[in-house]
Design an enzyme around this catalytic site. Structure first.
Site, PDB file in Angstrom:
ATOM      1  CB  SER A 160     -33.139  -8.365 -18.176  1.00 21.84           C
ATOM      2  OG  SER A 160     -33.912  -8.750 -19.374  1.00 21.84           O
TER       3      SER A 160
ATOM      4  CE1 TYR B 204     -37.840  -8.891 -15.336  1.00 20.36           C
ATOM      5  CE2 TYR B 204     -37.455  -8.561 -17.699  1.00 20.36           C
ATOM      6  CZ  TYR B 204     -37.114  -8.974 -16.451  1.00 20.36           C
ATOM      7  OH  TYR B 204     -36.010  -9.920 -16.385  1.00 20.36           O
TER       8      TYR B 204
END
Length: 701
Positions: free
Chosen positions: A579, A592
């Protein structure tokens, strides 16, 4: 249930009176229907095998006169799936007039070109080599089939005598001859010499049957096959044993599958010495009866008899000299035993080629085995794609049935090696191979995609399959996987329920990939979740879940996948879906973002470590994939909306506006990034591709 259904024990009666009645006014459609139901029973004819035809009266577009036209399966077709687009329509009289210009056996190849001068339907498929066999016979409906029972009769010692014993004077018999115009003349002569017969057995080859109507032809075919099957069944009962009885005892099914999964990558690597291959495994009762028998050692080297069989299976299989309890965990030790066996097979194939080649023979093809037999375990096959290897496996099962029947009748006989070679390396067969469509970029490769039940993972699986790969879809939700895998054609995809936080679950997924397709070439870690919370609200459970799914899962997938890739010796690709958040420092994202950064750096570390194995490791960084993404369902969307001070409904527009290109990013865009790395950038490793519309703060340099 039709009254005829109970009449047959050894073939399936599939004729539906209502369906047939609806087609009665279109004899070509009825012929296609007959073809399809014949092809639906593999005991009657296997995929791509056999041929069917019908003759109708049509208006000649040039003279407006009534002419007879023969409609017949075109070259390379399959009667089980035959449609109007797959048949040829030829003037019957013109085809028969070719007898006036036929110059004998040396003229066979030229005659095939002349078939085109007989074309009536300009949309015709290329006529097959069997065309004159149907055209020179007078019947309106003809079936040329390769039933196991009939080939057993055709391949049995004293085949002509056996034919008379079963059918008396009602069947003709023609000795083995390569298909072509002259064989058509032999069938015509056989009929003229034996008027009133219901069919003809072709030595070592198959069956011709016919009828005045499509239904009569269908029934004639089934009845003839049934009579041969009953004869063989009676002989087997009289003999009391099959293939000389059992020599090897099979392992229990679970152990067979386990051993096959362990062995598959090694076999695949050895079979791929010239070109990468896809595998298939079969441990059915029919296979085990044969491969565990006393007669295997005598029968396997003889090779198959029917040309349709050995064209797909090669002239003979490789029988592994491995004990049924062989330790298949030690791949290095096992490889030392397997390599000499493969080298011997290749050398023997080269000798076969050199001894039989003609001055104009095509160059020798891949000398590796297609069929590999492991007594007590099962039968493996390897070919260029899953359909081809599955069909080769099915054809060898047909060959097993033929051997069983022929041995029960009298004694199995195979084609002489020169005859087999002349079929395998026939220039017309070579031309057919050259006409095959170009392979797709990812053909011959097997990919495992995690998180493939939907969203980005499913889009990636779709793209890889579209570009030719076989795909194992994995996810924790079986219902999603079942729905997803149904979107692919047969022989393209399979699925494995997999929890990437559990080592054993990953191991089971790889076993499925090995059993289904032979091994693994591409590993895509797309499974994921997202938790957006400030530091003080991030719990230990949140932290552990993110680390286990994203980081530990990636580690274990790579560890087990690399072990298989090394066994194959074919290199490979690992693509991790990370990501933008692994590069950019943003609010409310400590768990995350840290996990994504770990994914990225692990990929760099593995790229450095695995380069010597030609295993490339790369990363694709999505950002803002809201439409179609499972991650954006629920709390993550709420957390990101809160972080940016907007509503959830405003998120898609927000993410589109903030990238440099002002583009919405879709799952398909991420899939394209993956394909670029595995299908185009084949000299790239340790790289990150951002698929985010352009985020300046996420630029890697």
């Amino acid at each position: 249930m039709n009254a005829h259904t109970k009449k047959f024990k050894h073939v399936d009666y599939l004729w539906d009176d209502e369906k047939a009645a609806a087609l009665e006014d279109d004899q070509v459609a009825l012929f296609l229907y007959r073809s399809n139901i014949l092809g639906a029973d593999l005991r009657i004819t296997n995929y791509g095998g056999g041929n069917t035809s019908c003759k109708t009266i049509e208006k000649d577009p040039l003279t407006n006169e009534d002419v007879e036209v023969m409609w017949i399966k075109g070259s390379g077709g399959d009667i089980g799936t035959l449609t109007k687009a797959g048949i040829a329509g030829l003037y019957t009289e013109r085809l028969r007039n070719l007898k006036n210009v036929y110059g004998g056996l040396e003229d066979e190849d030229r005659m095939v070109g002349l078939f085109n001068h007989c074309i009536y339907d300009l949309d015709s498929k290329a006529p097959s080599i069997d065309t004159p066999l149907h055209g020179l016979l007078p019947f309106k409906h003809i079936d040329h089939l390769h039933p196991d029972a009939l080939i057993a009769v055709a391949a049995a010692k004293d085949s002509e005598k056996v034919t008379k014993e079963i059918w008396g004077d009602t069947m003709g018999w023609v000795p083995w001859q390569r298909p072509g115009f002259d064989l058509g003349l032999q069938l015509e002569k056989c009929l003229n010499d034996n008027p009133g017969i219901r069919g003809i057995v072709l030595g070592s080859h198959g069956l011709f049957t016919w009828g005045d109507t499509s239904y009569e032809c269908y029934m004639n075919s089934l009845e003839v096959i049934e009579m041969a099957s009953e004869f063989i069944e009676k002989k087997i009962k009289e003999n009391g044993s099959v293939f000389g009885g059992q020599k090897v005892t099979s392992l229990p099914e679970k152990e067979r599958k386990e051993k096959a999964a362990q062995l598959m990558p090694l076999l695949r690597g050895l079979c791929s010495s010239e070109a990468r291959m896809i595998g298939h495994f079969n441990d059915s009762d029919v296979v085990l009866e044969y491969i565990n028998s006393n007669d295997l050692e005598r029968l396997a080297p003889m090779g198959t008899s029917c040309p349709d069989h050995f064209l797909r299976t090669k002239i003979q299989p490789l029988v592994l000299d491995l004990d049924v309890n062989e330790d298949t965990h030690d791949s290095d030790a096992l490889l030392k035993k397997l390599e000499p066996a493969f080298e011997k097979y290749r050398e023997e194939y080269k000798e076969y080629y050199e001894n039989c080649k003609r001055p104009n023979s095509p160059a020798m093809r891949d000398p590796n085995p297609v069929i590999i037999i492991y007594p007590g375990v099962g039968m493996f096959s390897f070919a260029k794609n899953k359909q081809t290897t599955r069909v080769a496996n099915e054809f060898y099962v047909n060959a097993i049935n033929v051997m069983r029947g022929a041995e029960a009748i009298t004694e199995y006989t195979s084609l002489p090696r020169q005859e087999a070679f002349d079929i395998e390396y026939w220039l017309l067969e070579e031309a057919k191979l050259q006409r095959m469509p170009k392979e797709k970029p990812l053909s011959r490769k097997v990919a495992l995609v995690t998180g493939a039940g939907g969203g980005i993972g499913k889009a990636i699986a779709d793209k890889l399959a579209q570009e030719g790969a076989n795909v194992i879809l994995s996810d924790i939700a079986e219902n999603r996987l079942q729905e997803a895998v149904e979107t692919y054609p047969r022989d393209v995809a399979s699925y494995a329920v997999c929890d990437v936080t559990k080592t054993e679950s990953i191991e089971d997924a790889y076993k499925k990939a090995c059993l289904e397709f032979g091994g693994i070439d591409i590993v895509i870690h797309s499974a994921g979740l997202a938790i957006s919370k400030p530091l003080t609200e991030t719990t230990e459970k949140d932290w552990d879940l993110l680390q286990n799914v994203l980081v530990k899962g990636q580690f274990e997938l790579a560890k087990q996948g690399v072990a298989i890739m090394r066994q194959q010796g074919l290199g490979g690709d690992i693509i991790n879906i990370a990501s933008k958040n692994g590069l950019v420092s943003g609010p409310n994202n400590v768990g995350y973002g840290t996990a994504k950064a770990a994914q990225q750096h692990m990929s760099r570390l593995l790229a450095a470590e695995l380069a010597s194995d030609k295993i490339r490791v790369n990363v694709v960084n999505p950002d803002g994939v809201i439409v179609g993404s499972k991650i954006w369902e629920g709390e993550w969307a709420e957390g990101r909306a809160k972080a940016y001070g907007i509503t959830v409904d405003e998120l898609p527009a927000h993410y589109a506006k903030r990238n440099l290109l002002n583009e919405i990013i879709y799952p398909e865009d991420i899939a394209n990034g993956v394909f670029a790395l595995v299908g185009i950038l084949d000299k790239s490793t340790g790289n990150i591709i951002n698929v985010d519309g352009g985020m300046a703060n996420a630029f890697v340099r």
